[in-house]
Design a protein around this motif. Structure first.
Motif, PDB file in Angstrom:
ATOM      1  N   TYR A  11      62.792  59.826  18.052  1.00  0.00           N
ATOM      2  CA  TYR A  11      62.214  60.404  16.847  1.00  0.00           C
ATOM      3  C   TYR A  11      63.149  60.215  15.660  1.00  0.00           C
ATOM      4  O   TYR A  11      62.717  59.871  14.559  1.00  0.00           O
ATOM      5  CB  TYR A  11      61.931  61.899  17.068  1.00  0.00           C
ATOM      6  N   ARG A  12      64.431  60.458  15.895  1.00  0.00           N
ATOM      7  CA  ARG A  12      65.403  60.278  14.818  1.00  0.00           C
ATOM      8  C   ARG A  12      65.467  58.809  14.405  1.00  0.00           C
ATOM      9  O   ARG A  12      65.511  58.481  13.221  1.00  0.00           O
ATOM     10  CB  ARG A  12      66.774  60.764  15.269  1.00  0.00           C
ATOM     11  N   PHE A  13      65.443  57.913  15.379  1.00  0.00           N
ATOM     12  CA  PHE A  13      65.475  56.482  15.092  1.00  0.00           C
ATOM     13  C   PHE A  13      64.255  56.076  14.277  1.00  0.00           C
ATOM     14  O   PHE A  13      64.362  55.390  13.259  1.00  0.00           O
ATOM     15  CB  PHE A  13      65.517  55.690  16.405  1.00  0.00           C
ATOM     16  N   ALA A  14      63.076  56.508  14.735  1.00  0.00           N
ATOM     17  CA  ALA A  14      61.835  56.145  14.049  1.00  0.00           C
ATOM     18  C   ALA A  14      61.798  56.718  12.641  1.00  0.00           C
ATOM     19  O   ALA A  14      61.364  56.048  11.684  1.00  0.00           O
ATOM     20  CB  ALA A  14      60.630  56.620  14.855  1.00  0.00           C
ATOM     21  N   ALA A  15      62.264  57.958  12.485  1.00  0.00           N
ATOM     22  CA  ALA A  15      62.249  58.583  11.163  1.00  0.00           C
ATOM     23  C   ALA A  15      63.131  57.815  10.189  1.00  0.00           C
ATOM     24  O   ALA A  15      62.752  57.597   9.028  1.00  0.00           O
ATOM     25  CB  ALA A  15      62.721  60.031  11.269  1.00  0.00           C
ATOM     26  N   TYR A  16      64.301  57.394  10.658  1.00  0.00           N
ATOM     27  CA  TYR A  16      65.190  56.634   9.778  1.00  0.00           C
ATOM     28  C   TYR A  16      64.572  55.294   9.412  1.00  0.00           C
ATOM     29  O   TYR A  16      64.630  54.869   8.248  1.00  0.00           O
ATOM     30  CB  TYR A  16      66.544  56.404  10.445  1.00  0.00           C
ATOM     31  N   GLU A  17      63.970  54.615  10.389  1.00  0.00           N
ATOM     32  CA  GLU A  17      63.367  53.302  10.112  1.00  0.00           C
ATOM     33  C   GLU A  17      62.242  53.428   9.085  1.00  0.00           C
ATOM     34  O   GLU A  17      62.118  52.593   8.179  1.00  0.00           O
ATOM     35  CB  GLU A  17      62.830  52.684  11.407  1.00  0.00           C
ATOM     36  N   ILE A  18      61.427  54.451   9.229  1.00  0.00           N
ATOM     37  CA  ILE A  18      60.323  54.646   8.283  1.00  0.00           C
ATOM     38  C   ILE A  18      60.863  54.957   6.891  1.00  0.00           C
ATOM     39  O   ILE A  18      60.406  54.395   5.886  1.00  0.00           O
ATOM     40  CB  ILE A  18      59.396  55.774   8.773  1.00  0.00           C
ATOM     41  N   TYR A  19      61.848  55.852   6.821  1.00  0.00           N
ATOM     42  CA  TYR A  19      62.448  56.190   5.526  1.00  0.00           C
ATOM     43  C   TYR A  19      63.076  54.962   4.885  1.00  0.00           C
ATOM     44  O   TYR A  19      62.884  54.695   3.683  1.00  0.00           O
ATOM     45  CB  TYR A  19      63.500  57.275   5.725  1.00  0.00           C
ATOM     46  N   ASN A  20      63.813  54.197   5.670  1.00  0.00           N
ATOM     47  CA  ASN A  20      64.496  53.009   5.160  1.00  0.00           C
ATOM     48  C   ASN A  20      63.506  51.995   4.608  1.00  0.00           C
ATOM     49  O   ASN A  20      63.713  51.405   3.538  1.00  0.00           O
ATOM     50  CB  ASN A  20      65.323  52.379   6.300  1.00  0.00           C
ATOM     51  N   ARG A  21      62.391  51.800   5.312  1.00  0.00           N
ATOM     52  CA  ARG A  21      61.390  50.836   4.874  1.00  0.00           C
ATOM     53  C   ARG A  21      60.626  51.346   3.652  1.00  0.00           C
ATOM     54  O   ARG A  21      60.386  50.601   2.697  1.00  0.00           O
ATOM     55  CB  ARG A  21      60.431  50.550   6.027  1.00  0.00           C
ATOM     56  N   LEU A  22      60.229  52.620   3.668  1.00  0.00           N
ATOM     57  CA  LEU A  22      59.474  53.167   2.535  1.00  0.00           C
ATOM     58  C   LEU A  22      60.296  53.145   1.250  1.00  0.00           C
ATOM     59  O   LEU A  22      59.771  52.870   0.167  1.00  0.00           O
ATOM     60  CB  LEU A  22      59.025  54.594   2.841  1.00  0.00           C
ATOM     61  N   ARG A  23      61.566  53.456   1.366  1.00  0.00           N
ATOM     62  CA  ARG A  23      62.440  53.439   0.188  1.00  0.00           C
ATOM     63  C   ARG A  23      62.458  52.061  -0.449  1.00  0.00           C
ATOM     64  O   ARG A  23      62.432  51.934  -1.676  1.00  0.00           O
ATOM     65  CB  ARG A  23      63.841  53.871   0.579  1.00  0.00           C
ATOM     66  N   TRP A  24      62.462  51.009   0.372  1.00  0.00           N
ATOM     67  CA  TRP A  24      62.442  49.643  -0.161  1.00  0.00           C
ATOM     68  C   TRP A  24      61.056  49.291  -0.698  1.00  0.00           C
ATOM     69  O   TRP A  24      60.917  48.665  -1.747  1.00  0.00           O
ATOM     70  CB  TRP A  24      62.873  48.669   0.931  1.00  0.00           C
ATOM     71  N   ASP A  25      60.003  49.733  -0.014  1.00  0.00           N
ATOM     72  CA  ASP A  25      58.649  49.402  -0.454  1.00  0.00           C
ATOM     73  C   ASP A  25      58.310  50.011  -1.808  1.00  0.00           C
ATOM     74  O   ASP A  25      57.434  49.503  -2.523  1.00  0.00           O
ATOM     75  CB  ASP A  25      57.620  49.883   0.580  1.00  0.00           C
ATOM     76  N   LEU A  26      58.979  51.106  -2.154  1.00  0.00           N
ATOM     77  CA  LEU A  26      58.705  51.741  -3.441  1.00  0.00           C
ATOM     78  C   LEU A  26      59.402  51.019  -4.603  1.00  0.00           C
ATOM     79  O   LEU A  26      59.190  51.373  -5.765  1.00  0.00           O
ATOM     80  CB  LEU A  26      59.152  53.208  -3.395  1.00  0.00           C
ATOM     81  N   ASP A  27      60.209  50.039  -4.289  1.00  0.00           N
ATOM     82  CA  ASP A  27      60.886  49.236  -5.305  1.00  0.00           C
ATOM     83  C   ASP A  27      60.022  48.018  -5.612  1.00  0.00           C
ATOM     84  O   ASP A  27      59.647  47.266  -4.713  1.00  0.00           O
ATOM     85  CB  ASP A  27      62.256  48.801  -4.779  1.00  0.00           C
ATOM     86  N   ILE A  28      59.697  47.796  -6.871  1.00  0.00           N
ATOM     87  CA  ILE A  28      58.826  46.684  -7.250  1.00  0.00           C
ATOM     88  C   ILE A  28      59.398  45.346  -6.810  1.00  0.00           C
ATOM     89  O   ILE A  28      58.670  44.402  -6.507  1.00  0.00           O
ATOM     90  CB  ILE A  28      58.574  46.682  -8.788  1.00  0.00           C
ATOM     91  N   GLU A  29      60.738  45.274  -6.715  1.00  0.00           N
ATOM     92  CA  GLU A  29      61.356  44.015  -6.311  1.00  0.00           C
ATOM     93  C   GLU A  29      61.026  43.666  -4.867  1.00  0.00           C
ATOM     94  O   GLU A  29      61.029  42.489  -4.490  1.00  0.00           O
ATOM     95  CB  GLU A  29      62.876  44.080  -6.510  1.00  0.00           C
ATOM     96  N   SER A  30      60.727  44.658  -4.046  1.00  0.00           N
ATOM     97  CA  SER A  30      60.373  44.366  -2.663  1.00  0.00           C
ATOM     98  C   SER A  30      59.096  43.538  -2.592  1.00  0.00           C
ATOM     99  O   SER A  30      58.963  42.640  -1.752  1.00  0.00           O
ATOM    100  CB  SER A  30      60.199  45.660  -1.868  1.00  0.00           C
ATOM    101  N   TRP A  31      58.158  43.815  -3.474  1.00  0.00           N
ATOM    102  CA  TRP A  31      56.893  43.078  -3.472  1.00  0.00           C
ATOM    103  C   TRP A  31      57.077  41.673  -4.031  1.00  0.00           C
ATOM    104  O   TRP A  31      56.468  40.716  -3.554  1.00  0.00           O
ATOM    105  CB  TRP A  31      55.845  43.870  -4.264  1.00  0.00           C
ATOM    106  N   ARG A  32      57.923  41.543  -5.045  1.00  0.00           N
ATOM    107  CA  ARG A  32      58.226  40.195  -5.549  1.00  0.00           C
ATOM    108  C   ARG A  32      58.883  39.356  -4.467  1.00  0.00           C
ATOM    109  O   ARG A  32      58.535  38.189  -4.265  1.00  0.00           O
ATOM    110  CB  ARG A  32      59.141  40.284  -6.769  1.00  0.00           C
ATOM    111  N   SER A  33      59.845  39.950  -3.785  1.00  0.00           N
ATOM    112  CA  SER A  33      60.563  39.207  -2.751  1.00  0.00           C
ATOM    113  C   SER A  33      59.642  38.854  -1.590  1.00  0.00           C
ATOM    114  O   SER A  33      59.745  37.754  -1.019  1.00  0.00           O
ATOM    115  CB  SER A  33      61.758  40.018  -2.253  1.00  0.00           C
ATOM    116  N   ARG A  34      58.749  39.755  -1.237  1.00  0.00           N
ATOM    117  CA  ARG A  34      57.843  39.459  -0.132  1.00  0.00           C
ATOM    118  C   ARG A  34      56.922  38.296  -0.481  1.00  0.00           C
ATOM    119  O   ARG A  34      56.659  37.424   0.352  1.00  0.00           O
ATOM    120  CB  ARG A  34      57.024  40.694   0.235  1.00  0.00           C
ATOM    121  N   ARG A  35      56.434  38.247  -1.712  1.00  0.00           N
ATOM    122  CA  ARG A  35      55.595  37.117  -2.134  1.00  0.00           C
ATOM    123  C   ARG A  35      56.379  35.812  -2.057  1.00  0.00           C
ATOM    124  O   ARG A  35      55.851  34.775  -1.622  1.00  0.00           O
ATOM    125  CB  ARG A  35      55.079  37.345  -3.562  1.00  0.00           C
ATOM    126  N   ARG A  36      57.640  35.864  -2.475  1.00  0.00           N
ATOM    127  CA  ARG A  36      58.458  34.653  -2.416  1.00  0.00           C
ATOM    128  C   ARG A  36      58.719  34.230  -0.977  1.00  0.00           C
ATOM    129  O   ARG A  36      58.702  33.036  -0.653  1.00  0.00           O
ATOM    130  CB  ARG A  36      59.772  34.882  -3.175  1.00  0.00           C
TER     131      ARG A  36
END
Length: 261
Positions: A11-36
């Motif tokens: 649970y702790r592992f999953a919670a950290y992974e979700i938090y880590n990913r969501l924090r990046w997804d909320l950054d507009i640069e994450s979407w630019r980089s994913r398109r690239r």
């Protein structure tokens, strides 16, 4: 040193992974980089590539042979530029200490860069920069547009990107897999006056911080990469002059480059 509380807590592992990913997804640069990253997907399907590692043996390789080959450089490969006409097709870097130390170059170059998103603190976003998201799941990312696993060595990240780009055959040069520096794996230490573990004596020198290698962790990651490539009908060859990495089939660089994909 062993952890004082080694309890496995998914649970702790999953919670950290979700938090880590969501924090990046909320950054507009994450979407630019994913398109690239998606634009790079299978761009070189069926072709051959060479990953240029940073060991001392790199100076033994004939880099002039690579002029017509897609090459992936790593970390401080730019320290080679003053003594060689070689320029990699792209550069990968994910270690936080390296990203900070080499930020001036990363901010000036037009070479395509694939950098861990920690680099946002030092490197300006621009069209030739792709920021990667690193997850702690022990997996080989066939598609790097979501996340990658660092695998204790930037070479493993380069192997994931090469697979993502579609390369059928990958050769490694300068991958010595051997270090004079000794100490606990992954420990951050202060460098001495000169560096004997990389192709340039100034690579980690003069009191900068760097992390001691984790050779066992790297070998585990290399074995995973080899298995994924083999399952997909692709190949990894070690074209390094010497070194101690024996997980991949040895092949002279010239032979690798002359062999058909």
């Amino acid at each position: 040193m062993l952890a004082t509380n080694p309890t496995v807590n998914p649970y702790r592992f999953a919670a950290y992974e979700i938090y880590n990913r969501l924090r990046w997804d909320l950054d507009i640069e994450s979407w630019r980089s994913r398109r690239r990253l998606l634009a790079w997907k299978n761009r070189y399907a069926g072709r051959s590539s060479v990953i240029v590692c940073n060991g001392p043996s790199l100076l033994k390789s004939d880099l002039s042979l690579l002029k017509d080959t897609f090459t992936i450089g790593m970390n401080k490969i730019n320290l080679l530029f003053e003594r060689s006409d070689f320029r990699p097709s792209c550069i990968v870097s994910v270690n936080p200490l390296v990203l900070e130390q080499n930020a001036d170059f990363f901010n000036q170059t037009n070479i395509p860069l694939f950098l861990d998103n920690f680099a946002r603190r030092f490197v300006h976003p621009r069209p030739n920069v792709v920021f990667l998201h690193s997850a702690s799941q022990i997996k080989f990312a066939r598609d790097c547009s979501v996340s990658i696993y660092q695998g204790y060595t930037v070479t493993f990240v380069a192997l994931q990107l090469a697979f993502h780009m579609g390369f059928a055959r990958v050769g490694l040069i300068g991958c010595d897999h051997s270090f004079n520096a000794k100490g606990p794996a992954n420990k951050t230490v202060v460098s001495k006056d000169q560096d004997s573990d990389h192709f340039d004596p100034n690579y980690f020198a003069g009191g900068v911080r760097w992390q001691l290698p984790d050779l066992a962790g790297s070998e585990t990651a290399y074995a995973l990469a080899g298995a994924v490539y083999a399952a997909a009908g692709r190949q990894i060859h070690n074209c390094t002059e010497g070194g101690r990495l024996e997980l991949f089939t040895r092949m002279p660089l010239e032979t690798f480059l002359q062999s058909p994909p």
